[in-house]
Scaffold this motif. Structure first.
Motif, PDB file in Angstrom:
ATOM      1  N   UNK A  49      65.464 -69.783  13.901  1.00 30.91           N
ATOM      2  CA  UNK A  49      64.007 -69.893  14.165  1.00 30.91           C
ATOM      3  C   UNK A  49      63.767 -69.011  15.217  1.00 30.91           C
ATOM      4  N   UNK A  50      64.510 -68.578  15.978  1.00 32.05           N
ATOM      5  CA  UNK A  50      64.073 -67.611  17.029  1.00 32.05           C
ATOM      6  C   UNK A  50      63.953 -66.218  16.538  1.00 32.05           C
ATOM      7  N   UNK A  51      64.458 -65.831  15.238  1.00 34.26           N
ATOM      8  CA  UNK A  51      64.621 -64.638  14.692  1.00 34.26           C
ATOM      9  C   UNK A  51      62.959 -64.116  14.876  1.00 34.26           C
ATOM     10  N   UNK A  52      62.009 -65.031  14.633  1.00 31.31           N
ATOM     11  CA  UNK A  52      60.637 -64.840  14.721  1.00 31.31           C
ATOM     12  C   UNK A  52      60.256 -63.924  15.992  1.00 31.31           C
ATOM     13  N   UNK A  53      60.986 -63.722  17.239  1.00 30.27           N
ATOM     14  CA  UNK A  53      60.947 -63.237  18.373  1.00 30.27           C
ATOM     15  C   UNK A  53      61.438 -61.893  18.137  1.00 30.27           C
ATOM     16  N   UNK A  54      62.550 -61.865  17.532  1.00 25.91           N
ATOM     17  CA  UNK A  54      63.250 -60.441  17.232  1.00 25.91           C
ATOM     18  C   UNK A  54      62.203 -59.701  16.254  1.00 25.91           C
ATOM     19  N   UNK A  55      61.607 -60.511  15.398  1.00 28.69           N
ATOM     20  CA  UNK A  55      60.734 -59.716  14.368  1.00 28.69           C
ATOM     21  C   UNK A  55      59.495 -59.236  14.893  1.00 28.69           C
ATOM     22  N   UNK A  56      58.974 -59.796  15.955  1.00 34.09           N
ATOM     23  CA  UNK A  56      57.918 -59.472  16.844  1.00 34.09           C
ATOM     24  C   UNK A  56      58.172 -58.092  17.628  1.00 34.09           C
ATOM     25  N   UNK A  57      59.435 -58.382  18.530  1.00 31.05           N
ATOM     26  CA  UNK A  57      59.760 -57.115  19.259  1.00 31.05           C
ATOM     27  C   UNK A  57      59.982 -56.005  18.661  1.00 31.05           C
ATOM     28  N   UNK A  58      60.621 -55.959  17.230  1.00 26.72           N
ATOM     29  CA  UNK A  58      61.070 -54.846  16.558  1.00 26.72           C
ATOM     30  C   UNK A  58      59.640 -54.356  15.618  1.00 26.72           C
ATOM     31  N   UNK A  59      58.305 -55.167  15.759  1.00 27.21           N
ATOM     32  CA  UNK A  59      57.450 -54.842  14.718  1.00 27.21           C
ATOM     33  C   UNK A  59      57.743 -54.618  13.469  1.00 27.21           C
ATOM     34  N   UNK A  60      58.521 -55.679  13.067  1.00 27.69           N
ATOM     35  CA  UNK A  60      58.838 -55.575  11.631  1.00 27.69           C
ATOM     36  C   UNK A  60      58.728 -56.919  10.945  1.00 27.69           C
ATOM     37  N   UNK A  61      57.773 -56.989  10.066  1.00 28.23           N
ATOM     38  CA  UNK A  61      57.327 -58.431   9.436  1.00 28.23           C
ATOM     39  C   UNK A  61      58.500 -58.963   8.910  1.00 28.23           C
ATOM     40  N   UNK A  62      58.376 -60.241   8.931  1.00 28.89           N
ATOM     41  CA  UNK A  62      59.545 -61.301   8.425  1.00 28.89           C
ATOM     42  C   UNK A  62      59.306 -62.051   7.211  1.00 28.89           C
ATOM     43  N   UNK A  63      59.897 -62.190   6.354  1.00 29.92           N
ATOM     44  CA  UNK A  63      59.612 -63.295   5.091  1.00 29.92           C
ATOM     45  C   UNK A  63      60.849 -64.276   5.291  1.00 29.92           C
ATOM     46  N   UNK A  64      60.409 -65.407   5.143  1.00 32.28           N
ATOM     47  CA  UNK A  64      61.522 -66.614   5.263  1.00 32.28           C
ATOM     48  C   UNK A  64      61.467 -67.558   4.049  1.00 32.28           C
ATOM     49  N   UNK A  65      62.513 -68.259   3.726  1.00 29.64           N
ATOM     50  CA  UNK A  65      62.687 -69.263   2.778  1.00 29.64           C
ATOM     51  C   UNK A  65      63.670 -70.267   3.271  1.00 29.64           C
ATOM     52  N   UNK A  66      63.585 -71.316   2.830  1.00 26.40           N
ATOM     53  CA  UNK A  66      64.689 -72.503   3.147  1.00 26.40           C
ATOM     54  C   UNK A  66      65.402 -72.794   1.970  1.00 26.40           C
ATOM     55  N   UNK A  67      66.691 -72.776   2.168  1.00 30.05           N
ATOM     56  CA  UNK A  67      67.578 -72.968   1.115  1.00 30.05           C
ATOM     57  C   UNK A  67      68.051 -74.604   1.297  1.00 30.05           C
ATOM     58  N   UNK A  68      67.885 -75.444   0.302  1.00 25.15           N
ATOM     59  CA  UNK A  68      68.486 -76.929   0.641  1.00 25.15           C
ATOM     60  C   UNK A  68      69.575 -77.262   0.125  1.00 25.15           C
ATOM     61  N   UNK A  69      70.392 -76.291  -0.393  1.00 22.94           N
ATOM     62  CA  UNK A  69      71.731 -76.407  -0.760  1.00 22.94           C
ATOM     63  C   UNK A  69      72.852 -75.650  -0.079  1.00 22.94           C
ATOM     64  N   UNK A  70      73.929 -76.073  -0.068  1.00 25.81           N
ATOM     65  CA  UNK A  70      75.027 -75.116   0.444  1.00 25.81           C
ATOM     66  C   UNK A  70      75.861 -74.518  -0.528  1.00 25.81           C
ATOM     67  N   UNK A  71      75.430 -74.783  -1.798  1.00 27.96           N
ATOM     68  CA  UNK A  71      76.029 -73.991  -2.828  1.00 27.96           C
ATOM     69  C   UNK A  71      75.693 -72.575  -3.080  1.00 27.96           C
ATOM     70  N   UNK A  72      76.900 -71.735  -3.286  1.00 19.68           N
ATOM     71  CA  UNK A  72      76.514 -70.270  -3.254  1.00 19.68           C
ATOM     72  C   UNK A  72      75.391 -69.881  -4.317  1.00 19.68           C
ATOM     73  N   UNK A  73      75.719 -70.411  -5.512  1.00 22.80           N
ATOM     74  CA  UNK A  73      74.629 -70.362  -6.740  1.00 22.80           C
ATOM     75  C   UNK A  73      73.500 -70.524  -6.248  1.00 22.80           C
TER      76      UNK A  73
END
Length: 229
Positions: A49-73
């Motif tokens: 969740x703290x990658x948002x600070x890195x995104x802001x500091x680099x001035x590169x927008x961030x897209x996020x999504x949640x994965x609810x499964x540990x299966x690789x597929x």
């Protein structure tokens, strides 16, 4: 090329951006997948969740999504959605990632990119571990170890900012205990708090440490960009 970066906030994905930019590419967005647990074979888990600070500091927008499964597929399905979103929003030509030696990861990413007509770029692929770790420090990358899960790595490494002398110690430990010096096998995960890509360093105000005698985690509870640094 316009690239998205599969971004965890660790040394490898951040340094991959650095190298891609040096090669003349334009990294236009960060793609971060919040994994269900630390058992994922493809994704990092702690402190995402703290990658948002890195995104802001680099001035590169961030897209996020949640994965609810540990299966690789299932994780790859989620990653495909995120990549498709990046392609539509930012007209990307390819994906850059911080893979070093995992053929499993590299092949999965390449297959996914091929499906979406994107180029897969792995600028760290098969770099020499000791040379790479020293290059990070020579390039003014400041990073800490936020998980450990290997013989030879104990509680003292959690939250430790890595120095040149630490790399020598880690190199000796990796020879003795057989772990990857660059942590490619998941022996440790890292978090970058400052580097040449950042406008401002990250200041960690509060954290917790969890250690079970073999595995440990340094979890950031509160952090901010240090605008006065």
């Amino acid at each position: 090329m316009k690239l998205a970066c599969l971004f965890s906030g660790g040394k490898d994905s951040t340094y991959a951006i650095h190298l891609a930019k040096k090669q003349g590419h334009d990294v236009v967005c960060l793609l971060s997948i919040f994994a269900k647990s630390e058992e994922s074979h493809l994704l990092h888990h702690p402190n995402l969740r703290w990658t948002k600070l890195q995104s802001e500091s680099m001035n590169i927008p961030q897209l996020t999504i949640i994965s609810n499964s540990n299966e690789t597929s299932d994780e790859l399905i989620v990653m495909e959605k995120l990549l498709q979103n990046a392609k539509e929003q930012f007209q990307i030509d390819g994906l850059v990632h911080g893979g070093i030696k995992s053929k499993f990861q590299k092949e999965k990413f390449e297959t996914l990119c091929l499906k979406l007509n994107l180029v897969s770029i792995a600028p760290l692929w098969e770099t020499n571990p000791k040379e790479y770790m020293n290059q990070l420090l020579d390039s003014n990358f400041h990073f800490m170890m936020v998980t450990v899960s290997s013989d030879g790595l104990d509680e003292q490494w959690l939250g430790k900012l890595i120095s040149k002398s630490d790399i020598e110690v880690l190199n000796n430990l990796s020879d003795k205990f057989g772990f990857n010096l660059n942590f490619e096998g998941g022996e440790s995960e890292t978090f970058v708090i400052n580097c040449p890509l950042f406008s401002y360093p990250i200041k960690i105000n509060k954290f917790t440490k969890n250690w079970d005698g073999y595995r440990g985690r340094f979890e950031i509870v509160d952090a901010e960009l240090n605008y006065n640094a």
